[in-house]
Design a protein around this motif. Structure first.
Motif, PDB file in Angstrom:
ATOM      1  N   LYS A 105       0.859  -1.182   0.000  1.00 39.37           N
ATOM      2  CA  LYS A 105       0.000   0.000   0.000  1.00 39.37           C
ATOM      3  C   LYS A 105       0.888   1.222   0.000  1.00 39.37           C
ATOM      4  CE  LYS A 105      -0.875   0.555   4.943  1.00 39.37           C
ATOM      5  NZ  LYS A 105      -1.917   0.673   5.949  1.00 39.37           N
ATOM      6  N   ARG A 107       1.042   5.325   1.159  1.00 35.19           N
ATOM      7  CA  ARG A 107       0.408   6.339   2.004  1.00 35.19           C
ATOM      8  C   ARG A 107       1.362   7.519   2.155  1.00 35.19           C
ATOM      9  NH1 ARG A 107       2.816   6.545   6.917  1.00 35.19           N
ATOM     10  NH2 ARG A 107       3.966   4.721   7.602  1.00 35.19           N
ATOM     11  N   GLU A 113      -4.099   7.525   2.852  1.00 33.94           N
ATOM     12  CA  GLU A 113      -3.889   6.411   1.939  1.00 33.94           C
ATOM     13  C   GLU A 113      -3.982   6.878   0.491  1.00 33.94           C
ATOM     14  OE1 GLU A 113      -6.576   2.796   1.816  1.00 33.94           O
ATOM     15  OE2 GLU A 113      -5.055   2.210   3.288  1.00 33.94           O
TER      16      GLU A 113
END
Length: 164
Positions: A105, A107, A113
């Motif tokens: 992910k 961020r 995010e």
């Protein structure tokens, strides 16, 4: 029938711009919207290749402190799996399936995010013969390396879609 040199030059002059307009371009590194990135992941072969590709672009700085980065790429790591797909009539392995799963992910250091947790899965089937076990191990390592390189390229393309 013979064409005159003047007619041949005229034909070449008309055809040249048409041949150059096919849109071919050499592959370039993706344009990223940020200049500093922190990688928070275990030191695996895939993570090292990703770090090398990011550093090789020349326009990106990889920082160790996430607070000093514009974006933070987090990953729990990669998972390599091997499973039997088919057996012979005598019960020997005939085909294996090799898989790599990579979750990540993106961020900001503040926690916003930019890319939610995503997983890239690559899998390939490999024929297997017990008589050639050592060479099949080497082949599996090469297949894993190819899948790893493909995953790194996919991650880079996804990072290129991010707008800060």
């Amino acid at each position: 029938m013979r064409t005159s040199p003047r007619r041949a030059w005229l034909l070449a002059a008309v055809a040249a711009p048409l041949l150059g307009a096919c849109g071919f371009q050499l592959r370039r590194p993706p344009e990223l919207a940020f200049r500093r990135i922190a990688l928070v992941m275990p030191a695996t072969a895939l993570a090292l290749e990703l770090r090398r590709q990011l550093a090789g672009s020349g326009r990106l700085e990889i920082v160790s402190d996430p607070a000093k980065a514009e974006v933070v790429l987090e990953s729990p790591g990669e998972q390599r799996e091997r499973s039997v797909v088919s057996l012979t009539a005598t019960g020997e392995v005939r085909e294996l399936q090799l898989r790599i799963r990579f979750g990540f992910k993106l961020r900001t250091p503040e926690g916003r995010e930019l890319l939610p947790m995503s997983e890239i899965l690559r899998q390939l089937d490999q024929s297997y013969a017990e008589a050639a076990a050592l060479s099949k191990e080497q082949e599996a390592l090469m297949l894993y390396q190819n899948m790893q390189s493909d995953i790194v390229q996919q991650v880079l393309r996804r990072l290129a879609t991010v707008k800060i």
